[in-house]
Structure formats: C-alpha cells, structure tokens
Motif scaffolding. Structure first.
Motif, short mmCIF file in Angstrom:
data_model
loop_
_atom_site.label_atom_id
_atom_site.label_comp_id
_atom_site.label_asym_id
_atom_site.label_seq_id
_atom_site.Cartn_x
_atom_site.Cartn_y
_atom_site.Cartn_z
N PRO A 50 -4.78 -2.08 -2.46
CA PRO A 50 -5.52 -2.73 -1.15
C PRO A 50 -5.33 -4.02 -0.94
O PRO A 50 -4.89 -4.76 -1.68
CB PRO A 50 -7.19 -2.45 -1.55
N HIS A 74 0.98 -5.12 5.44
CA HIS A 74 0.10 -4.14 4.63
C HIS A 74 -0.10 -2.88 5.70
O HIS A 74 -0.16 -1.90 4.94
CB HIS A 74 -1.29 -4.97 3.95
N GLU A 75 -0.54 -3.23 6.73
CA GLU A 75 -0.90 -2.09 7.62
C GLU A 75 0.17 -1.28 7.52
O GLU A 75 0.02 0.09 7.95
CB GLU A 75 -1.31 -2.45 9.01
N PHE A 111 -0.92 2.57 -4.15
CA PHE A 111 -1.04 1.65 -3.16
C PHE A 111 -2.14 0.70 -3.22
O PHE A 111 -3.25 1.32 -3.23
CB PHE A 111 -0.97 2.17 -1.89
N ALA A 148 0.78 0.71 4.53
CA ALA A 148 -0.48 1.58 4.21
C ALA A 148 -0.26 3.15 4.90
O ALA A 148 -0.25 4.08 4.42
CB ALA A 148 -1.77 1.26 4.67
#
Length: 109
Positions: free
Chosen positions: A102, A85-86, A100, A89
């Motif tokens: 969270p 996810h990081e 996108f 992102a």
C-alpha cells in the motif's frame, strides 16, 4: 547478506554503505510502498519507483521515473510516487500481485 559479501564500494555518500543500511532501506520501501533515490548512483539524478509483480509469471518489475534531483521538492517527489503507485496498483490488480504494498508515505520511520 551472503550475496553482498564483500559489500561493493558505494558509488556515492548517499548510497547504502553496508548490508545493514541496504536492508534498512529495503524495509522502508516495503513499508512506504515506493522508493526514492537522490544522488545515489549518479550525482544530480533522482528517481522514484514502485514495484509490482506478476504472480503467474513469477516476475517483479518496477515503474520508475528519473529526473534531475534539484528539479523536484520533497512534496513533488511524494506526488510523483502517488501517481506511479496508482498505475502500479492497476497493474497489480490485473496480474494478481498479492504482495503489492500500500501507499504509505508517512511510514518512513
């Protein structure tokens, strides 16, 4: 729903069995911001994925890691999802992906 009529034969008991179950899983992925699959398409295979899009190209892709299902605990799968996810992102920030999702691992219900 029309795209999945008739619904294809699921490849395993862990795969969605009908359109309603498929849509329920898609909604959970949207709430959580990632997907986990265990023994769905292939026995013994797990996967964690995060979707990201490019607003200019009107395209969607996913960062996905597959692994032997027995090798990662539930906590390790969440940690992997967090790492993916990081990365996603950072891509979403560069591509302007306004949809996108969270990262919310506790949003499964």
């Amino acid at each position: 729903r029309a795209l999945f009529t008739p619904f294809p034969q699921p490849p395993s008991q862990n795969a969605p069995g009908d359109v309603t179950e498929l849509l329920r899983r898609v909604e959970r992925v949207r709430r959580q911001g990632f997907a986990v699959a265990l023994d769905e398409a292939n026995r013994g295979v797990g996967a964690v994925a995060v979707a990201v899009g490019d607003a200019l190209a009107a395209s969607e892709v996913a960062l996905c890691v597959t692994f032997p299902a027995a090798m990662l605990s539930a906590d390790e799968r969440i940690a992997l999802a967090r790492e993916l996810h990081e990365g996603a992102a950072a891509i979403a920030a560069q591509t302007g992906d306004r949809s996108f999702a969270p990262f919310r691992p506790d949003a499964a219900a």
